[in-house]
Design a protein around this motif. Structure first.
Motif, PDB file in Angstrom:
ATOM      1  N   TYR B 113      37.912  36.629  32.417  1.00 30.71           N
ATOM      2  CA  TYR B 113      38.503  37.372  33.527  1.00 30.71           C
ATOM      3  C   TYR B 113      37.435  38.225  34.218  1.00 30.71           C
ATOM      4  O   TYR B 113      37.347  38.251  35.444  1.00 30.71           O
ATOM      5  N   ARG B 114      36.624  38.895  33.416  1.00 33.76           N
ATOM      6  CA  ARG B 114      35.566  39.738  33.971  1.00 33.76           C
ATOM      7  C   ARG B 114      34.582  38.893  34.789  1.00 33.76           C
ATOM      8  O   ARG B 114      34.114  39.308  35.849  1.00 33.76           O
ATOM      9  N   PHE B 115      34.277  37.706  34.263  1.00 37.55           N
ATOM     10  CA  PHE B 115      33.337  36.841  34.964  1.00 37.55           C
ATOM     11  C   PHE B 115      33.857  36.518  36.358  1.00 37.55           C
ATOM     12  O   PHE B 115      33.136  36.613  37.350  1.00 37.55           O
ATOM     13  N   TRP B 116      35.127  36.147  36.407  1.00 35.38           N
ATOM     14  CA  TRP B 116      35.684  35.768  37.720  1.00 35.38           C
ATOM     15  C   TRP B 116      35.856  36.973  38.632  1.00 35.38           C
ATOM     16  O   TRP B 116      35.768  36.856  39.847  1.00 35.38           O
ATOM     17  N   GLU B 117      36.093  38.132  38.056  1.00 33.03           N
ATOM     18  CA  GLU B 117      36.134  39.361  38.865  1.00 33.03           C
ATOM     19  C   GLU B 117      34.778  39.593  39.533  1.00 33.03           C
ATOM     20  O   GLU B 117      34.704  39.895  40.722  1.00 33.03           O
ATOM     21  N   ILE B 118      33.725  39.432  38.731  1.00 31.60           N
ATOM     22  CA  ILE B 118      32.366  39.619  39.275  1.00 31.60           C
ATOM     23  C   ILE B 118      32.099  38.549  40.336  1.00 31.60           C
ATOM     24  O   ILE B 118      31.568  38.836  41.406  1.00 31.60           O
ATOM     25  N   TYR B 119      32.524  37.328  40.031  1.00 29.01           N
ATOM     26  CA  TYR B 119      32.302  36.194  40.939  1.00 29.01           C
ATOM     27  C   TYR B 119      32.899  36.488  42.314  1.00 29.01           C
ATOM     28  O   TYR B 119      32.227  36.393  43.338  1.00 29.01           O
ATOM     29  N   PHE B 120      34.165  36.876  42.354  1.00 31.64           N
ATOM     30  CA  PHE B 120      34.830  37.088  43.640  1.00 31.64           C
ATOM     31  C   PHE B 120      34.324  38.340  44.337  1.00 31.64           C
ATOM     32  O   PHE B 120      34.177  38.370  45.554  1.00 31.64           O
ATOM     33  N   SER B 121      34.072  39.360  43.527  1.00 34.35           N
ATOM     34  CA  SER B 121      33.617  40.614  44.125  1.00 34.35           C
ATOM     35  C   SER B 121      32.217  40.464  44.706  1.00 34.35           C
ATOM     36  O   SER B 121      31.918  40.995  45.772  1.00 34.35           O
ATOM     37  N   ASN B 122      31.380  39.702  44.019  1.00 29.70           N
ATOM     38  CA  ASN B 122      29.974  39.591  44.422  1.00 29.70           C
ATOM     39  C   ASN B 122      29.764  38.543  45.509  1.00 29.70           C
ATOM     40  O   ASN B 122      28.794  38.614  46.248  1.00 29.70           O
ATOM     41  N   SER B 123      30.686  37.582  45.607  1.00 29.22           N
ATOM     42  CA  SER B 123      30.444  36.458  46.518  1.00 29.22           C
ATOM     43  C   SER B 123      30.870  36.737  47.949  1.00 29.22           C
ATOM     44  O   SER B 123      30.705  35.884  48.815  1.00 29.22           O
ATOM     45  N   SER B 124      31.414  37.926  48.189  1.00 30.34           N
ATOM     46  CA  SER B 124      31.915  38.203  49.542  1.00 30.34           C
ATOM     47  C   SER B 124      30.786  38.104  50.579  1.00 30.34           C
ATOM     48  O   SER B 124      31.025  37.715  51.719  1.00 30.34           O
TER      49      SER B 124
END
Lengths: 252, 544
Positions: B113-124
């Motif tokens: 979950y944390r990985f995907w949170e970072i993924y979406f937050s960082n990929s903006s």
């Protein structure tokens, strides 16, 4: 030392404090009331943080509304939640507080050192406040309140987050201060602390003062000379308990 | 369960989008502008450029592919750097960590979950700035829909890689360094990089790559065509994504599939490695081994500035200014902001010099300094306005202390003025070195800019007092929505009035009278601003 006359405060149509009158001398006064009764609003008005809609507040013979700077010299306030400058170290913060209260250097150093000793903070004074625990922040807030040796001390739930030793030290410190002629005005929900420490109690409910006096006086005036403070408090604030808990337990 | 957590996160994001503080309509409008208008502008600008390349006789599609490859490489590096503070936050500092760990979930699920949170937050950054350029390229070279879907899959896989690398870095950092400080430091580095990039983009014009533009730079264009094939960057994942695009536009499916499989493999390996390593560290080494558990700071050898023996108002003001400076310089977000203001003093004079000079040749010497007027207004107004909510709810201590409101406001004014003056002299120094301006012009400019700073700081102070918001998490929220808009409008109106006063002086007599007019105008604005702030400061308590 504290004189509150006909003080009222409304938030929109909601009467937060309604015609409050209090005369408090050099004593330990405990202010009780259920959540949302108007305790914090009253304290904020008495400390000059919130202007009342009407009425007068006199602190140590100074009218808080007309002579705020003089009145504030003699008061200290520890809020329920310690909001501190997270990016300062404990020492920087206390040094700043000493300066804005115009405490001379040597005296400031001495008082910071002594108060930090009482609350066992000396070891962490050079850490940033953001690294402190909730209890440590509360201790810093209390030290900041007492640093300039105020004549009138307002404390809003001061024991929340403190360890038992710090609570004991705080109690002793406050008692000592009252003995030395200072006024302590404390708001709390812990009735045992209230009963064991206070000279007088004020109970506020829905913005109005419903009882004020020594614990024995309040017991006698409510026809319960042997009753506990808890029972009297619940009676005065019309707080029903028991049935909801019972219903919940039965449902469970 | 992972899906539920991500669905909940999506709902939270949508909720914050719908309920933007107190003013829904404008909040949504602002987000709409950021999320749609900016990407659309990037898309249309890129499409124009690609169309121009396409129209050149003998057009080679590889020019666009190389351009995309360079862009993706840049974004890839940027995402790794920006991902480190994000990963440190989500892995170690997120306020919901305790709640998550209390849930009956396997720790591996939380790590995913944390990985995907970072993924979406960082990929903006990619979705805002990268995707529109790629979309423009696809439109110009006319790629089929299935090819677009394949490319999109490749790009989404590509984004996993910088997220994973940043997460791995964060795990390594957390073992040796304090997490919060490192997060702040890496945010600062990131902020400085973005400002540097912004400053670079102010001088680098895309028209230099447009063959139909007068500014076309053939050398630069040729380097763009040749470079990617020459260097090792083709072994980097962004180039695999570019090769997928290359295969798709040339209808060579095999050429597209090999790099796509490579991307898939790399993404899976790095994803698995990251979450399993995070899980193992959590199980065997504890969550914050290097960061949170650390010894108390040692007492410094020097006790710092000693206490004053007789405390006067100036000591109180100095203590407040020192406190504000510490609050600014110990928070990477404000350091980045101040760095940005400093860069304005460097960029604006050179950026706006040409249009100013073109408008009036006699004005040429003054032009760079005139541009600094904008910068002083931005900086002085912005810093003093935000100086009020800077203290958050600890501002209570100022209200409780036995000091007048004027002492408090003077300290706030002083902090803003001090920082702006520092930036101002830095900017002037650089200009003097580079431009060799005559001494009398420098002197006039210094007087003009200092007076301008007085007025701008006071206006910022008044707006800060009236529109303060103590419950901010992000510096952008320090003023209310209205406050931010009013601050900008007031700054421009103030500048307009100043220019009017100056021009009137010049027309009536000359520069001397213009300076007097301007000084009087700024001092009047300064007094009005401070007076307004003084009237409103007693009402601040209501916000606490």
């Amino acid at each position: 030392m504290i004189s509150v006359r006909n003080v009222s405060k409304r938030y929109g149509n909601f009467p937060a404090v309604n015609n409050l009158n209090l005369e408090i001398g050099r004593e330990f006064f405990v202010f009780l009331g259920p959540n949302g009764a108007g305790k914090t609003t009253s304290i904020k008005m008495m400390t000059g943080l919130l202007p009342p809609d009407s009425g007068t507040i006199v602190i140590n013979d100074c009218n808080l509304l007309t002579e705020p700077v003089r009145a504030k010299r003699s008061l200290g306030y520890a809020p329920e939640q310690a909001f501190l400058y997270e990016k300062l170290t404990g020492r920087e913060f206390l040094k700043f507080i000493a300066t804005i209260y115009r405490l001379p250097g040597a005296e400031a150093q001495k008082r910071i050192s002594r108060l930090c000793e009482i609350f066992e903070l000396n070891d962490r004074l050079y850490d940033y406040i953001e690294d402190y625990s909730h209890g440590m922040k509360q201790k810093v807030s209390l030290i900041a309140t007492l640093l300039h040796d105020p004549a009138v001390i307002f404390l809003d739930e001061p024991t929340v987050g403190l360890d038992p030793k710090a609570v004991k030290n705080l109690k002793e410190l406050l008692h000592g201060m009252v003995k030395k002629g200072k006024t302590v005005f404390m708001s709390t929900h812990i009735l045992e602390i209230a009963e064991s420490m206070c000279d007088r109690i004020g109970i506020i409910h829905q913005g109005s003062l419903v009882a004020c006096g020594a614990p024995e006086e309040i017991r006698n005036s409510n026809g319960q000379p042997a009753g506990s403070l808890e029972e009297i408090f619940l009676k005065l604030t019309h707080s029903e308990t028991g049935s909801q808990v019972e219903n919940f337990l039965q449902g469970a | 369960m992972l899906f539920n957590l991500l669905y909940n996160r999506l709902n939270l994001a949508l909720y914050s989008l719908r309920n933007y503080k107190n003013n829904k309509a404008r909040g949504i409008l602002v987000r709409f502008i950021v999320m749609l208008i900016i990407p659309y502008w990037i898309f249309s600008t890129s499409r124009e450029l690609f169309s121009a390349w396409h129209a050149v006789p003998g057009f080679n599609v590889m020019v666009i592919i190389h351009f995309i490859a360079l862009l993706l490489t840049g974004i890839f590096i940027l995402l790794i750097i920006s991902g480190v503070p994000q990963a440190l936050h989500f892995n170690f500092l997120a306020p919901d960590s305790i709640l998550l760990s209390a849930l009956p979930l396997e720790s591996l699920v939380i790590k995913k979950y944390r990985f995907w949170e970072i993924y979406f937050s960082n990929s903006s950054v990619f979705f805002l700035f990268g995707l529109p350029v790629i979309a423009a390229a696809l439109v110009v070279v006319k790629v089929s829909l299935p090819a677009v879907i394949l490319l999109l899959a490749g790009l989404l896989l590509l984004l996993v890689i910088p997220t994973g690398i940043a997460s791995l870095f964060s795990l390594l950092i957390a073992r040796f360094l304090p997490v919060k400080r490192t997060k702040n430091f890496s945010s600062l580095i990131m902020g400085i990089m973005i400002i540097g990039l912004w400053a670079f983009m102010q001088f680098f014009r895309l028209s230099r790559l447009d063959p139909f533009s007068g500014e076309f730079d053939a050398d630069l264009f040729n380097r763009l065509v040749q470079t990617p094939e020459m260097n090792l960057s083709r072994f980097l994942p962004p180039h695999w994504a570019a090769r997928v695009l290359s295969g798709l536009v040339t209808d060579n499916l095999q050429q597209a599939m090999i790099p796509l499989v490579l991307l898939l493999l790399a993404a899976v390996v790095i994803y698995e490695l990251t979450i399993r390593l995070a899980d193992q560290i959590d199980k065997y080494a504890g969550y914050q081994t290097g960061g949170a558990v650390r010894a108390a700071r040692q007492k410094p050898a020097e006790p710092g500035i000693p206490f004053a023996q007789v405390v006067q108002s100036r000591h109180v003001i100095r203590a407040m200014v020192e406190r504000d400076l510490k609050l600014y310089f110990r928070d990477s977000r404000f350091v980045t902001q101040i760095f940005f203001y400093f860069s304005l003093f460097l960029v604006l004079p050179f950026l706006l010099r040409e249009p100013f000079t073109a408008a009036n040749e006699t004005f040429a010497h003054y032009a760079p300094f005139t541009c600094m007027l904008f910068a002083t207004i931005f900086m002085a107004g912005g810093l003093t306005a935000r100086g009020i909510p800077l203290e958050k709810r600890a501002m209570n201590y100022n209200r409780l202390a036995p000091n007048t409101d004027s002492i408090y406001l003077l300290a706030k004014f002083g902090t803003g003025f001090l920082l702006t003056t520092a930036a101002l002299f830095f900017g002037i120094l650089i200009l003097v070195v580079l431009e060799h301006s005559p001494a009398h012009i420098i002197l006039q400019a210094v007087i003009l800019l200092l007076f301008n700073t007085f007025g701008a700081a006071a206006i910022g102070l008044a707006i800060g007092v009236i529109h303060t918001n103590f419950n901010w998490d992000n510096p952008r929220q320090m003023l209310t929505d209205n406050g931010n808009i009013i601050l900008n409008i007031a700054g421009m109106v103030y500048l307009g009035g100043g220019i009017l006063a100056f021009v009137t002086g010049v027309k009536l007599s000359g520069t001397g009278l213009a300076l007097i007019f301007f000084s009087i105008y700024t001092l009047v604005c300064c007094l009005l601003g401070i007076r307004l702030a003084l009237l409103r400061v007693p009402k601040i308590e209501a916000a606490l």
